[in-house]
Design a protein around this motif. Structure first.
Motif, mmCIF file in Angstrom:
data_model
loop_
_atom_site.group_PDB
_atom_site.id
_atom_site.type_symbol
_atom_site.label_atom_id
_atom_site.label_comp_id
_atom_site.label_asym_id
_atom_site.label_seq_id
_atom_site.Cartn_x
_atom_site.Cartn_y
_atom_site.Cartn_z
ATOM 1 N N THR A 34 0.811 -1.214 0.000
ATOM 2 C CA THR A 34 0.000 0.000 0.000
ATOM 3 C C THR A 34 0.849 1.270 0.000
ATOM 4 O OG1 THR A 34 -0.178 -0.127 2.416
ATOM 5 C CG2 THR A 34 -1.949 -1.141 1.125
ATOM 6 N N TYR A 84 1.411 1.854 -3.637
ATOM 7 C CA TYR A 84 0.142 2.196 -4.276
ATOM 8 C C TYR A 84 -0.229 3.655 -4.047
ATOM 9 C CZ TYR A 84 -1.459 -2.480 -5.751
ATOM 10 O OH TYR A 84 -1.614 -3.676 -6.398
ATOM 11 N N ARG A 85 -0.112 4.092 -2.777
ATOM 12 C CA ARG A 85 -0.534 5.465 -2.462
ATOM 13 C C ARG A 85 0.407 6.479 -3.102
ATOM 14 N NH1 ARG A 85 -1.996 9.619 -2.638
ATOM 15 N NH2 ARG A 85 -3.028 10.962 -1.109
ATOM 16 N N LEU A 132 -0.524 6.666 -6.765
ATOM 17 C CA LEU A 132 -1.766 7.412 -6.952
ATOM 18 C C LEU A 132 -1.526 8.908 -6.820
ATOM 19 C CD1 LEU A 132 -4.805 7.380 -7.418
ATOM 20 C CD2 LEU A 132 -5.116 7.081 -4.943
ATOM 21 N N GLU A 133 -0.673 9.293 -5.887
ATOM 22 C CA GLU A 133 -0.337 10.709 -5.711
ATOM 23 C C GLU A 133 0.258 11.277 -6.994
ATOM 24 O OE1 GLU A 133 0.066 14.265 -3.219
ATOM 25 O OE2 GLU A 133 -1.122 12.404 -3.126
ATOM 26 N N ILE A 157 -7.397 10.475 1.450
ATOM 27 C CA ILE A 157 -8.166 9.443 0.757
ATOM 28 C C ILE A 157 -8.802 8.474 1.742
ATOM 29 C CG2 ILE A 157 -7.929 7.449 -0.814
ATOM 30 C CD1 ILE A 157 -5.913 8.985 -2.375
ATOM 31 N N THR A 212 -8.623 5.103 4.368
ATOM 32 C CA THR A 212 -8.242 3.723 4.109
ATOM 33 C C THR A 212 -9.165 3.084 3.073
ATOM 34 O OG1 THR A 212 -7.408 3.499 6.363
ATOM 35 C CG2 THR A 212 -7.858 1.468 5.160
ATOM 36 N N ILE A 213 -8.567 2.450 2.106
ATOM 37 C CA ILE A 213 -9.324 1.658 1.130
ATOM 38 C C ILE A 213 -9.253 0.202 1.586
ATOM 39 C CG2 ILE A 213 -9.405 0.852 -1.268
ATOM 40 C CD1 ILE A 213 -8.339 3.559 -2.113
ATOM 41 N N ALA A 231 -6.798 -2.885 0.385
ATOM 42 C CA ALA A 231 -6.134 -2.281 -0.774
ATOM 43 C C ALA A 231 -5.003 -3.156 -1.295
ATOM 44 C CB ALA A 231 -5.596 -0.899 -0.392
ATOM 45 N N TYR A 269 -7.459 -0.059 -7.289
ATOM 46 C CA TYR A 269 -7.159 0.828 -6.158
ATOM 47 C C TYR A 269 -7.257 2.285 -6.592
ATOM 48 C CZ TYR A 269 -4.290 3.350 -2.724
ATOM 49 O OH TYR A 269 -3.835 4.242 -1.803
ATOM 50 N N GLY A 314 -9.666 5.366 -5.278
ATOM 51 C CA GLY A 314 -9.044 6.541 -4.680
ATOM 52 C C GLY A 314 -9.340 7.823 -5.414
ATOM 53 N N ARG A 362 -12.551 9.519 -4.468
ATOM 54 C CA ARG A 362 -12.554 10.148 -3.148
ATOM 55 C C ARG A 362 -11.953 11.544 -3.144
ATOM 56 N NH1 ARG A 362 -11.246 5.328 1.241
ATOM 57 N NH2 ARG A 362 -12.815 3.853 0.488
#
Length: 558
Positions: free
Chosen positions: A434, A437-438, A441-442, A457, A459-460, A463, A471, A475, A478
């Protein structure tokens, strides 16, 4: 009497070394891992570090970087001296978080959800972590009460009253509990009643004497108020009536946002059914060493206030009684406020302070934590005013050191559970995915909205089990972006290949977390020393179960 673990000179020397070290590596402690790609964080590491860190396995990260107790370090390659020195210095400067390596407390070996050392009546509604904490801290508070010849305790930030009940019904102490959330106060009073009913059913009335039920006060502890006002808040004239407290002072809505925000208004509640008596179902480890000395009293009058009558000059009031302060994971500035009251109020003889939420501490650089506004509080406001004194640094010594400021991110990082992270690394947990992943995404978010930085965001769920595309879809929605925003597949694969580097970088920042916590707590010890009080920092709880495991203990001489 507890003896200080470090002399005054040693405390100040350690503060110098820590601030020098942290200021040198602030780029690590201040970095947000979600900006790994957008800020190219990997390139900020020394060039000599990058080749030896980029291909480490997760267990190697745990053993070679984070675990100070790991003896057999077999390096896959020759590490540069600067990296070895960084790791060794970080471990050396941090207060040891446990005296010996134990994965889980022995009390949970037979049943992971029930402490074998805590009576069953104190386990109801209480999770294992809290069971462990209230048993250990309650016995320590009892010991301090005996050393200071105090039978009264004030439990600040008491929540649902689990520690309060154990100290009162289990250890025979007279306890006043203060909690800002009226709903939690009502729950605490209801749980008190349930415990008393359980005692009545069991007919366990074998103790030679009885002690008072706890008194629950709904109100804020004001960091801007004097200790005289604090004593007024402890006046419990309405105790003895069963049921929930009638709210007074701040509204419930306001308290919801600020469990530990300041006020001096309060209301009280005490669950005291007629014809009840205490039980022997208390901490079995301390059962033989306790001697109950409190006298029998009728319910309705046996809840004695800490201070029956406090005048404007509380120090001249003959009714004011000495007591011990305790706060189990008192949030943000609440812990520092209790220390200041301990120093200034002549009636506070001892204190046990277990802190948490260091990121909510006020500092000169960040005087307004999230959700707080400046100025007086309007009657309908959900905010609190700025404190007259900041939560960090408390001591004049640390305040005068170059490089002493700690950013919000550094203090937030100090709240992470490093033992749990080591466990995940050794288990090669998919949860570590994760981080990457985050950060990915950023990067995609900023491609579309460069102004949208570190958007919350939340917690997914699960994830780590999702493909990144799924994912990202969850995200993006959101943060108000289209779920089907096109993602560059080649770029996505390139970033996924750097997952280990993301974890390595986060681990380097985690290595600094205990050092940051040490500086915050050391500052408090030095503050006490500057005010003529020696203190000791004890790793009381098992850090695998309770990450914020230090208790700061201080006693005043007679």
């Amino acid at each position: 009497m507890f003896t200080p673990s470090l002399s005054s000179e040693q405390q100040r020397d350690l503060a110098i070394r820590i601030t020098t070290f942290l200021s040198q590596y602030s780029h690590l402690s201040d970095a947000y891992i979600i900006e790994f790609f957008t800020e190219d964080l990997w390139s900020t590491l020394p060039c000599s570090w990058q080749p030896v860190l980029k291909d480490l396995s997760y267990p190697q990260i745990a053993d070679l970087l984070l675990d100070a107790t790991h003896g057999d370090r077999r390096y896959p390659s020759v590490w540069p001296l600067s990296l070895l020195a960084f790791r060794a210095t970080a471990h050396a400067l941090a207060f040891p978080r446990q005296t010996r390596v134990v994965s889980m407390p022995e009390e949970f070996v037979e049943n992971h959800s029930q402490s074998s050392l805590l009576g069953h009546i104190f386990r109801k509604h209480v999770k294992p972590k809290k069971q462990h904490e209230i048993r250990k801290l309650g016995v320590l508070v009892k010991d301090i009460c005996e050393q200071t010849e105090c039978s009264r305790v004030v439990d600040v930030g008491s929540g649902q009253g689990h520690l309060t009940r154990f100290m009162s019904f289990g250890l025979g102490l007279s306890v006043t509990a203060i909690e800002a959330d009226h709903n939690l106060v009502s729950m605490a009073s209801r749980f008190d009643g349930q415990l008393l009913q359980a005692l009545e059913k069991e007919k366990q009335k074998k103790l030679p004497t009885s002690q008072s039920s706890p008194c629950h006060v709904a109100g804020w502890v004001n960091p801007n108020a004097s200790w005289e006002d604090f004593l007024k808040q402890l006046k419990t004239s309405n105790c003895g009536s069963e049921g929930s407290p009638k709210p007074s002072g701040p509204s419930k809505k306001r308290l919801k946002h600020q469990r530990h925000a300041p006020d001096i208004q309060g209301s009280e509640a005490c669950a005291c059914p007629d014809n009840t008596s205490p039980s022997q179902s208390f901490d079995r480890t301390s059962q033989q060493q306790q001697s109950q000395t409190s006298s029998s009293e009728n319910c309705g009058s046996h809840v004695q206030p800490v201070c029956e009558d406090v005048s404007d000059k509380a120090e001249d009031s003959p009714q004011a009684e000495d007591f011990v302060l305790t706060g189990l994971h008192a949030c943000g500035d609440l812990s520092t406020t209790l220390l200041r009251h301990f120093v200034k109020c002549p009636h506070v003889r001892g204190i046990t302070s277990v802190a948490c939420c260091y990121m909510k501490i006020t500092t000169r650089e960040n005087p307004v934590p999230p959700g707080v506004v400046e100025g007086p509080i309007p009657p309908t406001s959900n905010h609190q005013p700025l404190p007259a004194e900041f939560g960090y640094p408390m001591s004049s010594w640390v305040r005068g050191l170059p490089g002493h400021p700690l950013s919000y991110k550094a203090r937030e990082g100090a709240c992470h559970a490093i033992e749990d992270y080591v466990r995940r690394l050794r288990e090669d947990s998919q949860l570590l995915r994760t981080h990457c992943y985050r950060a990915m995404l950023e990067a995609f978010i900023r491609n579309v909205r460069p102004d949208l930085r570190r958007a919350g965001i939340q917690t997914i769920k699960k994830a780590h089990l999702l493909p990144f595309a799924e994912y990202a879809r969850l995200g993006l929605v959101r943060v108000g972006l289209p779920a089907m925003l096109p993602l560059d597949a080649e770029r996505m694969e390139t970033m996924l290949d750097q997952q280990v580097r993301v974890v390595v970088y986060f681990s380097l920042s985690m290595l600094l977390a205990p050092v940051v916590e040490t500086l915050v707590l050391l500052d408090r010890m030095i503050y006490l020393q500057e005010n003529g009080v020696d203190s000791q920092l004890i790793p009381l709880f098992n850090p695998n179960l309770s990450p914020r495991n230090f208790v700061l203990v201080a006693l005043k001489s007679q």
